[in-house]
Write a protein that holds these residues in place. Structure first.
Motif, mmCIF file in Angstrom:
data_model
loop_
_atom_site.group_PDB
_atom_site.id
_atom_site.type_symbol
_atom_site.label_atom_id
_atom_site.label_comp_id
_atom_site.label_asym_id
_atom_site.label_seq_id
_atom_site.Cartn_x
_atom_site.Cartn_y
_atom_site.Cartn_z
ATOM 1 N N GLU A 54 -98.178 -56.356 -0.179
ATOM 2 C CA GLU A 54 -99.063 -55.932 0.901
ATOM 3 C C GLU A 54 -100.449 -56.546 0.745
ATOM 4 N N SER A 71 -99.209 -58.036 6.087
ATOM 5 C CA SER A 71 -100.648 -57.790 6.259
ATOM 6 C C SER A 71 -100.953 -56.322 6.533
ATOM 7 N N ASP A 72 -99.908 -55.502 6.723
ATOM 8 C CA ASP A 72 -100.064 -54.057 6.938
ATOM 9 C C ASP A 72 -99.216 -53.316 5.919
ATOM 10 N N PRO A 73 -99.560 -52.039 5.665
ATOM 11 C CA PRO A 73 -98.783 -51.281 4.671
ATOM 12 C C PRO A 73 -97.370 -50.976 5.144
ATOM 13 N N ARG A 84 -94.261 -55.224 11.653
ATOM 14 C CA ARG A 84 -95.337 -55.597 10.749
ATOM 15 C C ARG A 84 -95.636 -57.089 10.867
ATOM 16 N N GLU A 85 -96.935 -57.412 10.848
ATOM 17 C CA GLU A 85 -97.357 -58.800 10.837
ATOM 18 C C GLU A 85 -97.109 -59.403 9.450
ATOM 19 N N CYS A 96 -104.617 -65.563 5.081
ATOM 20 C CA CYS A 96 -103.814 -65.313 6.276
ATOM 21 C C CYS A 96 -104.077 -66.386 7.322
#
Length: 431
Positions: A54, A71-73, A84-85, A96
């Motif tokens: 993460e 990039s997100d939890p 999720r990205e 990123c």
């Protein structure tokens, strides 16, 4: 292992146990856009649960160029399926810089996650796993993707084997020729018993020498670390090695058992390769018994420029002669100005044999009693004597102290070399 109880991806996923995806691994460049992603995956590390990172992962980690992380939890169980990205960094430090296709993720009872992995569609990128998230050990079984048939007569493996006929295992299946690499991986095969190799229904065998990586339809090409046994040897154990760039024995896999069988074929007791090897595949080379004895049905090849002391700059265009452009068909016997000749068994210097890249035999010629054998062909270059390996050829020793060769189109613009024959007979009339 593929678990399928319902449409819920927590119970309908494919296990992905690839330790080389860990964020503390590097050195190889495996590209996930080459894989055939399909459905949901649960990530493992040597049988233990692991998650995607993460936080930023530097490029060239996880054995790929651009390391992909979330990039997100991760979601909670009550969140259900979420999108999720995915981020990919660059070598100059941007964490990123790339944002490939997003993926779906779900938290599952039992404290694990499943991911709907897709083709990232950016350069050479790969999904990473985070070693700091390794949790409890689990029991997994690899999926059975064997497609073949089983012949069963008795306990002798020569009469009780599985047929393995995958043309992509051919050493001719080389990524630089075909433009991409397949995603085959023998770690996900549920090997069971003994196997006989075929290619399009024709007899085949494992190579006894190194092949460049990304050959045979996978990433790490597995070959036999020793010669095949004779009939009288019975069942023998042989080491298995895997290539990595120019390093022939960078990887050492689990040994296998081999047996020679009446009828001039071999059977192998394949096992699951070592998990730490990236996308390993057992290689195969064609091996057939000619319907007509090639000792008496061959084409004479008498071209003095093939001599080991013939330098290509003296008479020929820049790259020298090129057997890549020849339409090879059948068996050939070598001569030099009418005298019996044979392929050299030791290194030939770069630029000799009338070509830029001389082709020579990396192994001894057979004896009469050996019949038809398969031998590796080495390519001399500026970098060394056997920096590259070309396609193998079949050879037979003949009465009269000469040899015949089943030449095939080489992988490079080089030429087969001809050297002196060291036997008693020196011309065709003596044969």
């Amino acid at each position: 292992m593929t678990v399928a109880f319902s449409s819920d991806p927590c119970y309908n996923y494919e296990s992905l146990d690839r330790p080389w995806r860990a964020n503390n691994e590097s050195g190889d460049y495996i590209c996930d856009e080459s894989f055939s992603w399909s459905g949901w995956y649960r990530l493992f590390y040597y049988g233990m649960d692991i998650r995607m990172p993460e936080t930023c992962v530097s490029s060239y980690s996880c054995n790929t160029y651009y390391s992909l992380w979330l990039s997100d939890p991760h979601p909670q169980i009550e969140d259900g399926v979420v999108i999720r990205e995915v981020c990919g960094g660059t070598y100059w430090g941007a964490c990123c810089y790339y944002k490939p296709n997003p993926i779906r993720v779900k938290a599952c009872p039992g404290n694990y996650y499943v991911y709907e992995l897709v083709n990232p569609q950016i350069l050479c990128s790969g999904y990473c796993t985070d070693v700091s998230t390794i949790s409890q050990a689990v029991s997994t079984v690899s999926p059975d993707i064997f497609t073949g048939s089983t012949i069963t007569f008795n306990d002798d493996p020569c009469n009780n084997y599985n047929i393995l006929d995958n043309y992509w295992r051919n050493t001719l299946n080389y990524w630089s020729v075909y433009g991409s690499i397949s995603d085959h991986d023998d770690k996900i095969v549920e090997w069971d018993g003994w196997y006989r190799l075929f290619m399009n229904g024709l007899n085949a065998q494992m190579p006894e020498w190194c092949f460049y990586y990304m050959t045979c339809g996978g990433y790490s090409s597995l070959y036999l670390g020793g010669s095949h046994p004779r009939l009288e040897d019975g069942v023998v154990t042989r080491e298995i090695y895997g290539s990595h760039y120019y390093q022939c024995s960078r990887y050492r896999s689990n040994p296998i058992q081999v047996k020679a069988c009446p009828g001039n074929y071999y059977v192998y007791k394949f096992t699951r390769p070592t998990l730490s090897i990236p996308l390993p595949v057992y290689c195969a080379v064609p091996f057939s018994t000619p319907s007509v004895d090639p000792c008496y049905s061959y084409t004479s090849l008498d071209e003095p420029w093939r001599a080991t002391d013939s330098y290509y700059y003296s008479n020929y265009y820049y790259y020298g002669m090129c057997d890549y452009n020849v339409e090879w068909n059948g068996w050939y016997r070598l001569f030099y100005n009418g005298q019996n000749a044979q392929m050299p068994e030791s290194c030939v210097n770069h630029g000799m044999c009338g070509t830029n890249y001389p082709l020579w035999l990396n192994g001894p010629h057979p004896q009469l009693e050996d019949g038809v054998v398969t031998r590796q062909v080495c390519v001399s270059s500026w970098d060394g004597c056997c920096t590259y390996a070309s396609h193998p050829i079949q050879i037979k020793a003949c009465p009269g102290n000469y040899y015949v060769y089943e030449f095939v189109k080489p992988m490079f613009c080089g030429a087969y070399c001809a050297g002196p024959n060291y036997g008693q007979y020196t011309n065709e009339s003596d044969a």
